[in-house]
Design a protein around this motif. Structure first.
Motif, mmCIF file in Angstrom:
data_model
loop_
_atom_site.group_PDB
_atom_site.id
_atom_site.type_symbol
_atom_site.label_atom_id
_atom_site.label_comp_id
_atom_site.label_asym_id
_atom_site.label_seq_id
_atom_site.Cartn_x
_atom_site.Cartn_y
_atom_site.Cartn_z
ATOM 1 N N THR A 183 34.885 43.265 50.403
ATOM 2 C CA THR A 183 35.819 43.190 51.521
ATOM 3 C C THR A 183 35.783 41.785 52.092
ATOM 4 O OG1 THR A 183 35.542 45.524 52.052
ATOM 5 C CG2 THR A 183 36.387 44.117 53.806
ATOM 6 N N ILE A 184 36.952 41.184 52.217
ATOM 7 C CA ILE A 184 37.049 39.851 52.794
ATOM 8 C C ILE A 184 37.791 39.993 54.122
ATOM 9 C CG2 ILE A 184 37.963 37.515 52.516
ATOM 10 C CD1 ILE A 184 37.684 37.943 49.469
ATOM 11 N N PRO A 185 37.066 39.816 55.225
ATOM 12 C CA PRO A 185 37.716 39.992 56.528
ATOM 13 C C PRO A 185 38.717 38.882 56.844
ATOM 14 C CG PRO A 185 35.326 39.621 56.767
ATOM 15 C CD PRO A 185 35.660 39.518 55.323
ATOM 16 N N HIS A 186 39.751 39.274 57.562
ATOM 17 C CA HIS A 186 40.755 38.344 58.088
ATOM 18 C C HIS A 186 41.489 37.562 56.995
ATOM 19 C CE1 HIS A 186 39.084 39.509 61.866
ATOM 20 N NE2 HIS A 186 37.909 39.017 61.535
ATOM 21 N N PHE A 187 41.799 38.268 55.884
ATOM 22 C CA PHE A 187 42.596 37.663 54.818
ATOM 23 C C PHE A 187 43.695 38.631 54.436
ATOM 24 C CE2 PHE A 187 43.815 36.751 50.464
ATOM 25 C CZ PHE A 187 44.007 35.387 50.511
ATOM 26 N N PRO A 188 44.930 38.220 54.332
ATOM 27 C CA PRO A 188 45.456 36.861 54.437
ATOM 28 C C PRO A 188 45.751 36.427 55.862
ATOM 29 C CG PRO A 188 47.204 38.332 53.762
ATOM 30 C CD PRO A 188 45.942 39.155 53.876
ATOM 31 N N PRO B 234 44.522 37.277 60.333
ATOM 32 C CA PRO B 234 43.553 37.929 61.215
ATOM 33 C C PRO B 234 43.814 39.435 61.353
ATOM 34 C CG PRO B 234 44.303 35.876 62.193
ATOM 35 C CD PRO B 234 45.155 36.118 60.977
ATOM 36 N N GLY B 235 42.734 40.195 61.294
ATOM 37 C CA GLY B 235 42.817 41.641 61.451
ATOM 38 C C GLY B 235 42.923 42.411 60.150
ATOM 39 N N ILE B 236 43.206 41.729 59.044
ATOM 40 C CA ILE B 236 43.328 42.389 57.742
ATOM 41 C C ILE B 236 41.968 42.363 57.038
ATOM 42 C CG2 ILE B 236 44.430 42.306 55.462
ATOM 43 C CD1 ILE B 236 46.403 43.022 57.664
ATOM 44 N N GLN B 237 41.586 43.508 56.487
ATOM 45 C CA GLN B 237 40.378 43.619 55.666
ATOM 46 C C GLN B 237 40.833 43.677 54.204
ATOM 47 O OE1 GLN B 237 37.345 43.401 56.821
ATOM 48 N NE2 GLN B 237 37.851 43.544 58.989
ATOM 49 N N PHE B 238 40.766 42.569 53.495
ATOM 50 C CA PHE B 238 41.253 42.491 52.120
ATOM 51 C C PHE B 238 40.239 43.109 51.177
ATOM 52 C CE2 PHE B 238 41.957 40.406 48.042
ATOM 53 C CZ PHE B 238 43.332 40.523 47.897
ATOM 54 N N ARG B 239 40.672 44.083 50.393
ATOM 55 C CA ARG B 239 39.803 44.737 49.398
ATOM 56 C C ARG B 239 39.984 44.011 48.071
ATOM 57 N NH1 ARG B 239 36.935 47.176 53.372
ATOM 58 N NH2 ARG B 239 38.348 48.390 54.667
ATOM 59 N N ASP B 240 38.959 43.269 47.683
ATOM 60 C CA ASP B 240 39.005 42.352 46.545
ATOM 61 C C ASP B 240 38.386 42.990 45.311
ATOM 62 O OD1 ASP B 240 39.035 40.119 44.898
ATOM 63 O OD2 ASP B 240 37.328 39.164 45.895
#
Length: 175
Positions: A9-14, A16-22
């Motif tokens: 999980t990459i916080p604040h990508f793309p 602010p507030g988005i938790q990107f599931r990589d």
């Protein structure tokens, strides 16, 4: 679940507030990648599927080895302007604007049973557009398959309300 534990999980990508599931951490892990494909093969091995259609671009990474393992054809669902041959497309609305998915006109024959694959379902807009395109080509969507479901965003529900069966290996709820 082993698959979920291998997704970063990459916080604040793309933004602010988005938790990107990589999924790149899952893909670089030979055990995690093998488990992912093996679990999906196990699910679909006994279903009557003619082809796997996968959505550009991370869907290709899961869809191609799945099609190979199932012994069926692979159909890339591309963004507009990427396919060189005679193609059909479907336009769909995004939160801010519109987009288009396309496939080659001869990729799917009438009556073929198609498994639709992507890495993740969030809003479900692209998957719903791809499913509509498959049906426009004469195929029947057997199921919409994802590695990750983000249930709080509502895509799974949206696909199910449109009459599509949905399966995901794991889900990330909440933050």
């Amino acid at each position: 679940m082993p698959v979920k534990s291998r997704i970063r999980t990459i916080p604040h990508f793309p933004k602010p507030g988005i938790q990107f599931r990589d999924i790149t951490t899952l893909l670089k892990d030979p055990v995690g990648f093998r488990i992912t494909i093996t679990e999906l093969v196990s699910r679909y091995a006994d279903m009557k599927i003619d082809k796997v259609a996968a959505i550009e671009s991370r869907g290709f990474i899961i869809g191609a080895p799945l099609a190979f393992a199932l012994g069926v054809g692979f159909v890339p669902v591309r963004k507009a302007g990427k396919l060189p041959g005679d193609k059909i497309g479907h336009d769909y609305e995004l939160e801010y604007g519109s987009d288009r998915v396309e496939l080659h006109r001869d990729a799917i024959q009438p009556g073929e049973k198609i498994l639709l694959v992507d890495d993740l379902v969030a809003t479900g807009g692209t998957a719903l557009a791809a499913a509509t395109l498959i049906e426009k080509a004469g195929g029947t969507v057997v199921e919409c398959c994802f590695v990750i479901d983000l249930p709080d965003v509502g895509g799974r529900k949206r696909l199910e309300q449109a009459g599509h069966a949905v399966y995901a290996l794991c889900a990330f709820e909440g933050d």
